[in-house]
Write an enzyme that holds these catalytic residues in place. Structure first.
Site, PDB file in Angstrom:
ATOM      1  N   GLU A  42      -5.313  10.046   6.741  1.00  0.00           N
ATOM      2  CA  GLU A  42      -6.483  10.118   5.877  1.00  0.00           C
ATOM      3  C   GLU A  42      -7.599  10.897   6.578  1.00  0.00           C
ATOM      4  O   GLU A  42      -8.478  11.477   5.949  1.00  0.00           O
ATOM      5  CB  GLU A  42      -6.943   8.676   5.615  1.00  0.00           C
ATOM      6  CG  GLU A  42      -7.997   8.512   4.571  1.00  0.00           C
ATOM      7  CD  GLU A  42      -8.091   7.043   4.138  1.00  0.00           C
ATOM      8  OE1 GLU A  42      -7.071   6.507   3.654  1.00  0.00           O
ATOM      9  OE2 GLU A  42      -9.152   6.443   4.301  1.00  0.00           O
ATOM     10  N   ARG A  61      -5.913  -2.240   1.354  1.00  0.00           N
ATOM     11  CA  ARG A  61      -6.523  -2.087   2.671  1.00  0.00           C
ATOM     12  C   ARG A  61      -7.253  -0.760   2.779  1.00  0.00           C
ATOM     13  O   ARG A  61      -6.762   0.259   2.292  1.00  0.00           O
ATOM     14  CB  ARG A  61      -5.442  -2.137   3.749  1.00  0.00           C
ATOM     15  CG  ARG A  61      -5.952  -1.839   5.136  1.00  0.00           C
ATOM     16  CD  ARG A  61      -4.897  -2.057   6.191  1.00  0.00           C
ATOM     17  NE  ARG A  61      -3.848  -1.056   6.199  1.00  0.00           N
ATOM     18  CZ  ARG A  61      -3.976   0.177   6.700  1.00  0.00           C
ATOM     19  NH1 ARG A  61      -5.117   0.580   7.206  1.00  0.00           N
ATOM     20  NH2 ARG A  61      -2.944   1.008   6.678  1.00  0.00           N
ATOM     21  N   HIS A 102       3.447   2.578   2.622  1.00  0.00           N
ATOM     22  CA  HIS A 102       2.799   2.730   3.920  1.00  0.00           C
ATOM     23  C   HIS A 102       2.504   1.422   4.631  1.00  0.00           C
ATOM     24  O   HIS A 102       2.644   1.330   5.844  1.00  0.00           O
ATOM     25  CB  HIS A 102       1.498   3.500   3.726  1.00  0.00           C
ATOM     26  CG  HIS A 102       0.732   3.756   4.989  1.00  0.00           C
ATOM     27  ND1 HIS A 102       1.293   4.422   6.052  1.00  0.00           N
ATOM     28  CD2 HIS A 102      -0.527   3.437   5.366  1.00  0.00           C
ATOM     29  CE1 HIS A 102       0.389   4.509   7.035  1.00  0.00           C
ATOM     30  NE2 HIS A 102      -0.706   3.902   6.645  1.00  0.00           N
ATOM     31  N   ARG A 108      -7.248   4.200  -0.971  1.00  0.00           N
ATOM     32  CA  ARG A 108      -5.888   4.743  -1.059  1.00  0.00           C
ATOM     33  C   ARG A 108      -5.190   4.427  -2.376  1.00  0.00           C
ATOM     34  O   ARG A 108      -4.437   5.250  -2.889  1.00  0.00           O
ATOM     35  CB  ARG A 108      -5.059   4.188   0.102  1.00  0.00           C
ATOM     36  CG  ARG A 108      -5.505   4.762   1.410  1.00  0.00           C
ATOM     37  CD  ARG A 108      -4.790   4.140   2.570  1.00  0.00           C
ATOM     38  NE  ARG A 108      -5.242   4.794   3.795  1.00  0.00           N
ATOM     39  CZ  ARG A 108      -4.881   4.426   5.015  1.00  0.00           C
ATOM     40  NH1 ARG A 108      -4.069   3.396   5.181  1.00  0.00           N
ATOM     41  NH2 ARG A 108      -5.315   5.073   6.065  1.00  0.00           N
ATOM     42  N   LEU A 116       3.656  10.220   7.887  1.00  0.00           N
ATOM     43  CA  LEU A 116       2.235  10.080   7.569  1.00  0.00           C
ATOM     44  C   LEU A 116       1.425  11.332   7.910  1.00  0.00           C
ATOM     45  O   LEU A 116       1.579  11.909   8.980  1.00  0.00           O
ATOM     46  CB  LEU A 116       1.676   8.888   8.358  1.00  0.00           C
ATOM     47  CG  LEU A 116       0.182   8.625   8.238  1.00  0.00           C
ATOM     48  CD1 LEU A 116      -0.172   8.201   6.825  1.00  0.00           C
ATOM     49  CD2 LEU A 116      -0.250   7.569   9.245  1.00  0.00           C
ATOM     50  N   GLN A 142       0.817  -1.213   0.000  1.00  0.00           N
ATOM     51  CA  GLN A 142       0.000   0.000   0.000  1.00  0.00           C
ATOM     52  C   GLN A 142       0.855   1.270   0.000  1.00  0.00           C
ATOM     53  O   GLN A 142       1.794   1.392   0.791  1.00  0.00           O
ATOM     54  CB  GLN A 142      -0.917   0.029   1.224  1.00  0.00           C
ATOM     55  CG  GLN A 142      -1.776   1.289   1.264  1.00  0.00           C
ATOM     56  CD  GLN A 142      -3.000   1.131   2.136  1.00  0.00           C
ATOM     57  OE1 GLN A 142      -2.919   1.244   3.358  1.00  0.00           O
ATOM     58  NE2 GLN A 142      -4.136   0.845   1.521  1.00  0.00           N
ATOM     59  N   HIS A 145       0.420   5.170   0.650  1.00  0.00           N
ATOM     60  CA  HIS A 145      -0.525   6.124   1.246  1.00  0.00           C
ATOM     61  C   HIS A 145      -0.468   7.423   0.454  1.00  0.00           C
ATOM     62  O   HIS A 145       0.626   7.903   0.136  1.00  0.00           O
ATOM     63  CB  HIS A 145      -0.147   6.374   2.709  1.00  0.00           C
ATOM     64  CG  HIS A 145      -1.231   7.033   3.498  1.00  0.00           C
ATOM     65  ND1 HIS A 145      -1.555   8.354   3.346  1.00  0.00           N
ATOM     66  CD2 HIS A 145      -2.078   6.545   4.434  1.00  0.00           C
ATOM     67  CE1 HIS A 145      -2.557   8.658   4.167  1.00  0.00           C
ATOM     68  NE2 HIS A 145      -2.890   7.571   4.833  1.00  0.00           N
TER      69      HIS A 145
END
Lengths: 259, 568
Positions: free
Chosen positions: B249, B380, B345, B280, B246, B234, B236
């Site tokens: 979200e 995810r 991520h 994502r 990060l 993944q 992000h």
């Protein structure tokens, strides 16, 4: 609060790190060693230390994990002030000469790695867990956002021990619980869900190694990289100890009201 | 004392949410030890910000939310690669586990009705993400650690588990290296649980903590445990430009918008309905496309604009983001947009387990990011990783207790002794090696090639190149020497040991991605841009052989939701 940091050009500028060295297994005493690091844009003190460890001296050791100022591993003394090495950018340092030392008030194991056990022991002493009353039959405890916000600053503590290292009381009384543990206790005392027996808790802390040990000189507040004010928590604990019978009643009423 | 083998019923590896949750379900009834590379409170779980999903229906517009709808959103988000029975279990248990966490003391943000607050998150039809400002991972980790202190969980901090000992398809124990003393010791256990997190640092531009090397997955792989779906990585959408820290979200959940260098809210062209709150994989690809087409800033990033939310809301809901943007980019989100770019991520893949967290080895379990159950499939949804750690931590603890009750103790100490001698020899040889190569060169090249060629957009030619580079780096690794010979706090030795595992994982990821000739969720092949259910609606399994991973495939469990095209 608005820092225009990224415009300061440090690319290729050489920073000199004067670093505290000590190996408890073989050194008679501590000494300082200097390492030069060529800066890069956005480089933090932690990145510089990693660079030294990787390229110059693999025997230099320190703790690290998140590199984003949330895990609390890399607390140390930077230019005389406790902070997280990952949170300080070289561009924001006052001079290219940087002094790095381990957190005070701890036994040094090697270089910047200290024995944190006394800190964790103090933490465990205050029984830092929620003691709720009877479990709600279904769903969650009802809590006002106001109450959550009241404990927010203490919840934000990342247990990096900057405050413990900065505390003048810890340095003269190794049995003093220290700012983080006491503030953590207040986080629970102030949580409307917590139903611990204050008499039991206070019996152990109503003394000079507990809430009354604090000099109220706010070194911990100054040292905290997460804007927690441990002294506020300690002061509030003291108020509750002194005014115990009255506050207890008032708090009880307030909790009944919120139901 | 020095060579005495300590024996436990259960050894949990990893002190993050999955490891602590498992431990809390086991302690008291069983002899338990928890091993971690760092103090548990330094685990990467705490970097999670936005929250965890559970269909509580606490906020306006979500009264008719249900675990079934959460299940559907998760399966659709996974691009139908998730095992549907496992997703059902996770979503059904969500509310109960969230209430349990609340009772343990998690200081969730609250609604005006004093209930747990919930915010909208990507790919979800309802505001379902329970949060504590933007520090949800921090409060969850601290709360579970507090409970572990209450229950006196025995913790071995700053120990690296270097190998897993299996004999006759049965767990025997582990071998671990103590950071401080450098001692290598064996620990016997009837059950071992891996809860070691992801491998983010195999990639450049990762949001992950520096410790996330994937060492747990790599150790399980070397011991012969199959690794599932590792090509699904993944990215992000919003990581801070420069450091890739990060930016939750939740910032978009609260109303933040993404803007390109023309001042355009470009997501309307890619996901008409959900816009910034599309899953994502879609948002990351859209952003990358914008940047590649020249609509980024400095050809590298886009703007995440929160200013219209106002100071009060930003400070109330996203205080941690403000700290991060100010500390690391010198940008105050109240006054300026945040420069963001997609970054590595999360790992959807991991140690192959069933819906009980069991692997094919008796007594071996895995939970959390290191495991692949699979509840995330090919992509995810935000808010499902924290949920997975606590739900499957709990599930594993339940099943392993049953296992211990129903199975006799079949350990044979001689296997562990032999394994310990072998491991000591391996480390000894590593320290004696006289190669010319530095581990840092290999690590840095690996990270560059993985992000560039096994990244957000993939194609045959680049994937082939990446596979070749990884092979070359694996050969170069044999020439890596450890210059520092002391046993005491030898971080160079630790880094070199972990690098071997990183190369193994990169090998599995890149070869798995090359083989999968379709686009599904996070795995996007520009040369095969369509999902191909007839050929590829199946999980990838990689098993260790001395010549590299051997691949096999297995069925995806479909219960109620027939695969359909994803539209947002």
């Amino acid at each position: 609060m608005h820092h225009k940091k990224e415009n300061i050009d440090i690319e290729e500028k050489v920073f000199s790190f004067k670093i505290f060295r000590f190996d408890k297994r073989k050194d008679q005493g501590p000494y300082f060693e200097c390492f030069n690091v060529k800066a890069k844009k956005g480089m933090t003190v932690l990145e510089a230390l990693l660079k030294i460890q990787e390229d110059q001296d693999p025997s230099l050791v320190f703790r690290y994990s998140c590199r984003g100022a949330v895990c609390g591993s890399c607390a140390m003394i930077i230019n005389g002030h406790p902070n997280l090495a990952c949170r300080i950018q070289l561009a924001n340092l006052p001079s290219p000469e940087v002094l790095i030392e381990p957190l005070p008030n701890f036994e040094i194991i090697k270089d910047l790695i200290v024995d944190m056990e006394p800190f964790w022991k103090a933490y465990r002493m205050v029984e830092p867990w929620l003691m709720p009353g009877e479990r709600e039959k279904q769903g969650e405890h009802l809590v006002t956002e106001k109450n959550r916000a009241q404990i927010d600053q203490f919840v934000n503590c990342i247990l990096c021990a900057c405050c413990y290292g900065a505390c003048p009381v810890v340095s003269r009384d190794e049995d003093y619980l220290g700012p983080a543990a006491l503030a953590k206790l207040f986080r629970f005392i102030r949580d409307s869900r917590d139903k611990r027996n204050w008499e039991d808790t206070f019996k152990r802390l109503d003394n000079e190694h507990g809430a009354w040990g604090c000099d109220t000189v706010f070194r911990c507040v100054d040292a905290c990289p997460k804007q927690v004010r441990p002294t506020d928590g300690i002061e509030a604990l003291r108020r509750r100890m002194v005014l115990r019978p009255f506050i207890r009643q008032a708090a009880h009423e307030a909790k009944s009201e919120s139901k | 004392m020095r060579n005495e083998v300590l024996s436990y019923d259960v050894i949990v590896i990893g002190g993050g949410l999955a490891g602590l949750m498992t431990s809390l379900g086991v302690t008291g009834s069983q002899k338990l030890a928890l091993f971690s590379k760092v103090h548990p409170l330094r685990s990467h779980s705490l970097a999670a910000q936005g929250g965890l999903n559970a269909a509580l229906g606490n906020v306006p517009g979500s009264a008719d939310d249900s675990w079934e709808k959460h299940t559907f959103d998760t399966i659709k988000g996974s691009d139908y690669l998730a095992d549907q029975d496992a997703v059902e279990i996770m979503c059904r248990m969500g509310p109960e586990v969230v209430y349990e966490l609340e009772h343990w003391g998690v200081p969730f943000s609250r609604t005006p009705e004093c209930k747990i607050a919930q915010r909208p998150f990507g790919g979800a039809d309802y505001p379902r993400t329970c949060y504590a400002t933007d520090r949800t991972g921090h409060v969850l980790l601290h709360t579970l650690y507090e409970q572990s202190c209450r229950k006196n969980v025995e913790v071995f901090s700053e120990w690296l588990v270097t190998s897993l000992v299996i004999e006759d398809n049965q767990v025997q124990g582990i071998i671990a290296l103590h950071y401080e003393s450098g001692e290598v010791r064996a620990f016997s256990a009837r059950v071992v649980v891996f809860a070691t997190g992801g491998y983010g640092r195999v990639y450049g531009n990762s949001t992950n903590a520096l410790i996330n090397t994937g060492s747990g997955i790599a150790v399980a792989y070397r011991a012969g445990v199959p690794i599932k779906d590792l090509e699904f990585v993944q990215f992000h959408p919003t990581t801070l430009y420069g450091t890739n820290i990060l930016i939750t979200e939740g910032a978009r959940g609260e109303g933040g918008i993404l803007v390109n260098n023309k001042g355009e809210r470009f997501m309307k062209r890619y996901a008409e309905k959900l816009m910034e709150l599309a899953p994502r994989d879609i948002v990351s690809r859209s952003m990358t496309t914008e940047i590649l087409e020249g609509f980024g800033f400095e050809n590298a990033y886009l703007h995440l604009d929160l200013r219209h939310l106002g100071r009060e809301k930003i400070m109330e809901r996203l205080p941690g983001i403000c700290d991060i943007a100010i500390d690391f980019a010198g940008v105050d989100p109240v006054k300026e947009p945040i420069p963001v770019q997609p970054g590595q991520h999360y790992s959807m893949g991991g140690i192959d387990t069933n819906e009980k967290g069991e692997t094919k080895i008796r007594g071996l379990y895995a939970a959390g990011e290191c495991a692949c159950v699979s509840v995330h499939g090919a992509n995810r949804l935000g808010g499902n990783s924290l949920l997975e750690t606590v739900v499957f931590g709990k599930i594993v603890s339940t099943h392993l207790r049953e296992f211990l009750k129903s199975q006799g103790d079949t350990r044979d100490a001689s296997f562990l002794d032999k394994a310990l001698e072998k491991e000591k020899q391996r480390i000894e040889e590593l320290l004696k090696r006289k190669g010319e190569r530095r581990y840092t060169e290999i690590r840095d090249e690996l990270r560059r090639v993985m992000f560039a060629d096994v990244g957000i957009f993939r194609k045959e030619e680049e994937l082939r190149r990446a596979c070749e580079v990884v092979q070359r780096l694996k050969r170069d690794y044999r020439d890596v020497s450890v210059r520092h010979k002391s046993r005491y706090f030898n971080f160079e030795l630790i880094n070199v040991l972990e690098l071997e595992g990183m190369l193994d994982l990169a090998d599995i990821i890149s070869r798995g991605a090359l083989a999968r000739r379709e686009s599904r969720g996070s795995h996007f092949r520009t040369d095969y841009p369509k999902r191909d259910d007839p050929n590829w609606l199946r999980h990838t399994l990689a098993t260790f052989t001395p010549n590299g991973p051997e691949f096999d495939y297995k069925e995806v469990k479909i219960t109620r939701y027939a695969p359909q095209e994803r539209k947002y």
